[in-house]
Design a protein around this motif. Structure first.
Motif, PDB file in Angstrom:
ATOM      1  N   SER A  64       0.812  -1.224   0.000  1.00 53.28           N
ATOM      2  CA  SER A  64       0.000   0.000   0.000  1.00 53.28           C
ATOM      3  C   SER A  64       0.844   1.271   0.000  1.00 53.28           C
ATOM      4  O   SER A  64       0.443   2.271  -0.593  1.00 53.28           O
ATOM      5  N   HIS A  66       3.555   2.561  -1.743  1.00 53.45           N
ATOM      6  CA  HIS A  66       4.238   2.088  -2.942  1.00 53.45           C
ATOM      7  C   HIS A  66       5.617   2.678  -3.160  1.00 53.45           C
ATOM      8  O   HIS A  66       6.290   2.328  -4.132  1.00 53.45           O
ATOM      9  N   ASP A 126      -1.191  -7.344   3.832  1.00 62.20           N
ATOM     10  CA  ASP A 126      -1.544  -6.056   4.435  1.00 62.20           C
ATOM     11  C   ASP A 126      -0.323  -5.204   4.759  1.00 62.20           C
ATOM     12  O   ASP A 126      -0.450  -4.096   5.282  1.00 62.20           O
TER      13      ASP A 126
END
Length: 228
Positions: A64, A66, A126
């Motif tokens: 997430s 990046h 995650d």
């Protein structure tokens, strides 16, 4: 000779007569043109360069965040980089966390030759965990909190010889770790280090695993004997 017609032929003739309302022709959309690629489409400009300080053997971007890049090296060290800032966030040199907990085979191997390299680094889906596979027996799991908090979580003597791949999976909605190695085996571990499954059948070292993330335990593995 007189014409012969019955009620069935009357109905047929009515259906064959031209309609008072013209019928539109059926048309089908043309197939979408396929994208064509050439060598000119390949990026040629280096966006940034960072100096790892050792041979890079594996990389993985955070799922997430990046711009956070996880890098594994030939000397066993892992580093987190913030690519936008060209800044190293944290590094962890290789260290055996609990030698006494490991097999005699591993202890003998590491005493004879203490050099060790990383074969694979990977993030959990995650981004809260990091998995590391090494060239001698071991895998490491770290917990991660942004931006630079890495904590030792789990060390497993996973395979005899080289651990070739490591991946996270969700069989039965339980996060697990899947590994494969030169011992021709695939193994599944829970996050407490307990071995859940061992899969046999390959006749050569297993080099890659690709777990299925949605259903029960399903995975693909590729070995040097071309078996999947």
């Amino acid at each position: 000779m007189g014409d012969y017609q019955n009620s069935d032929s009357d109905q047929l003739m009515k259906r064959l007569r031209p309609s008072a309302h013209p019928v539109d022709e059926v048309t089908y959309p043309s197939p979408l043109p396929q994208a064509t690629w050439s060598m000119d489409d390949i990026p040629r400009t280096v966006a940034c360069t960072v100096n790892q300080g050792a041979t890079v053997t594996s990389m993985d971007f955070h799922p997430s965040h990046h711009t956070i890049l996880l890098v594994g090296s030939g000397n066993g060290e892992i580093t987190l980089w913030e690519i936008d800032l060209r800044e190293g966030l944290v590094s962890k040199p290789f260290k055996i966390w609990d030698m006494a907990a490991h097999s005699i085979a591993f202890q003998t191997t590491i005493v004879k030759d203490s050099s060790i390299s990383i074969t694979k680094v990977t993030w959990s889906p995650d981004g809260s965990l990091i998995g590391i596979a090494f060239t001698k027996h071991l895998i490491h799991l770290y917990s991660y909190q942004a931006p630079n908090d890495l904590r030792n979580m789990l060390e497993i003597d996973a395979h005899v010889g080289r651990v070739n791949d490591i991946a996270f999976s969700h069989p039965n909605k339980q996060l697990c770790v899947v590994t494969c190695g030169d011992d021709k085996l695939i193994k599944v571990w829970d996050l407490n280090g307990r071995k859940l499954h061992t899969f046999e059948g390959h006749e050569a070292p297993v080099y890659s695993v690709c777990p299925h993330h949605k259903e029960n335990i399903q995975r693909f593995a590729i070995s040097i004997d071309f078996q999947v």
